[in-house]
Design an enzyme around this catalytic site. Sequence first.
Site, mmCIF file in Angstrom:
data_model
loop_
_atom_site.group_PDB
_atom_site.id
_atom_site.type_symbol
_atom_site.label_atom_id
_atom_site.label_comp_id
_atom_site.label_asym_id
_atom_site.label_seq_id
_atom_site.Cartn_x
_atom_site.Cartn_y
_atom_site.Cartn_z
ATOM 1 N N ARG A 15 50.091 53.796 33.675
ATOM 2 C CA ARG A 15 49.091 53.504 33.412
ATOM 3 C C ARG A 15 48.348 52.928 34.570
ATOM 4 O O ARG A 15 48.510 51.790 34.852
ATOM 5 C CB ARG A 15 48.564 53.229 32.098
ATOM 6 C CG ARG A 15 48.621 54.122 31.215
ATOM 7 C CD ARG A 15 49.192 53.933 29.625
ATOM 8 N NE ARG A 15 49.343 53.135 28.885
ATOM 9 C CZ ARG A 15 49.390 51.626 28.242
ATOM 10 N NH1 ARG A 15 48.039 51.530 28.876
ATOM 11 N NH2 ARG A 15 49.509 51.396 27.657
ATOM 12 N N TYR A 163 45.639 34.776 26.822
ATOM 13 C CA TYR A 163 46.109 36.175 28.045
ATOM 14 C C TYR A 163 45.497 35.270 29.199
ATOM 15 O O TYR A 163 46.281 34.787 30.582
ATOM 16 C CB TYR A 163 44.464 36.934 27.593
ATOM 17 C CG TYR A 163 45.130 37.723 29.025
ATOM 18 C CD1 TYR A 163 45.681 38.678 28.808
ATOM 19 C CD2 TYR A 163 43.915 37.210 30.312
ATOM 20 C CE1 TYR A 163 45.235 40.019 30.287
ATOM 21 C CE2 TYR A 163 43.633 38.784 30.554
ATOM 22 C CZ TYR A 163 44.354 39.715 31.153
ATOM 23 O OH TYR A 163 44.071 40.390 32.205
#
Length: 259
Positions: A15, A163
């Site tokens: 994706r 992150y």
Amino acid sequence: MESSSPVALITGASRGIGRGIALELAGAGYDIVVNYTTRPEAAAETAHGVEERGRRVLIARADVASREDRESMIAETREAFGRIDVLVNNAALSSLVRVDILDAPEESFDRVLAVNLKGPFFLTQAVGRWMVEIRKRDRARRLHIVNISSISEYTASVLRGDYCVAKAGLGMLTQLFADSLAPHSICVNEVRPGIIATDMTAGVKEKYDRLIAEGLTPLRRWGQPEDVARAVRALVGGDFDFTTGAAIDVDGGFHIRRL
Ligand SMILES: NC(=O)c1ccc[n+]([C@@H]2O[C@H](COP(=O)([O-])OP(=O)(O)OC[C@H]3O[C@@H](n4cnc5c(N)ncnc54)[C@H](OP(=O)(O)O)[C@@H]3O)[C@@H](O)[C@H]2O)c1
């Protein structure tokens, strides 16, 4: 038997940005390894696009955080193509929950660091060793590793600190492997995307629509996976063979300090 075409392995190619890179490199003549972990139907769609461009494709399910999965993906690539010319460390996930780092759970930290940093580290190590082997047989081959990092490498987002920490680590990973593999003429670089329209940002679309319209990025539009993919193609395609350990910002100018 060794494939006569160059081969690119792209992690998280089912994706988003990874798919964009797979299709761009297929268009540039690479056979492609499409790695994914949870969505076989999305991986099959990317693979179809690769084949439409006349290239061969291997779909490899592997969680990049898992040593066994990484090893079997490399074994499958050796079996299918007998060579590797480009590795793109693209697969990553966002924080499992968006909460201030004062409350952030350890489970999210462990998973995000495992997928976004440990996976690329050890996949680069394994592919780097394979590329060194290839280099011994072939002095002319163009060998590149590209890490897809983020503006989060240097921009603090306290709601997804794990992150940011992982992406900051990826910046050092790029430098380390660039240095280690330079004697073998293997280039390791980083592409640093800004705000790109993919599933990862779908949940915060309205917020970013507003911020972009207000000028958060000097170029006032969303980035597209193709913007990142073209930068990767440029890096590996022969015009940047004297560039290693570098970071290319594909962010609409987000990184410019402004008053
Ligand atoms: N979108 C942005 O604004 C943006 C900005 C800066 C940097 N980036 C970076 O760009 C890269 C791609 O992001 P994206 O926006 O395209 O993300 P995305 O749309 O969420 O796609 C993530 C891809 O990674 C795969 N993946 C997730 N965990 C994996 C694992 N453990 N092992 C193997 N594959 C895994 C997914 O596979 P499945 O389909 O099987 O789940 C999917 O193909 C990431 O490194 C991200 O940090 C994105």
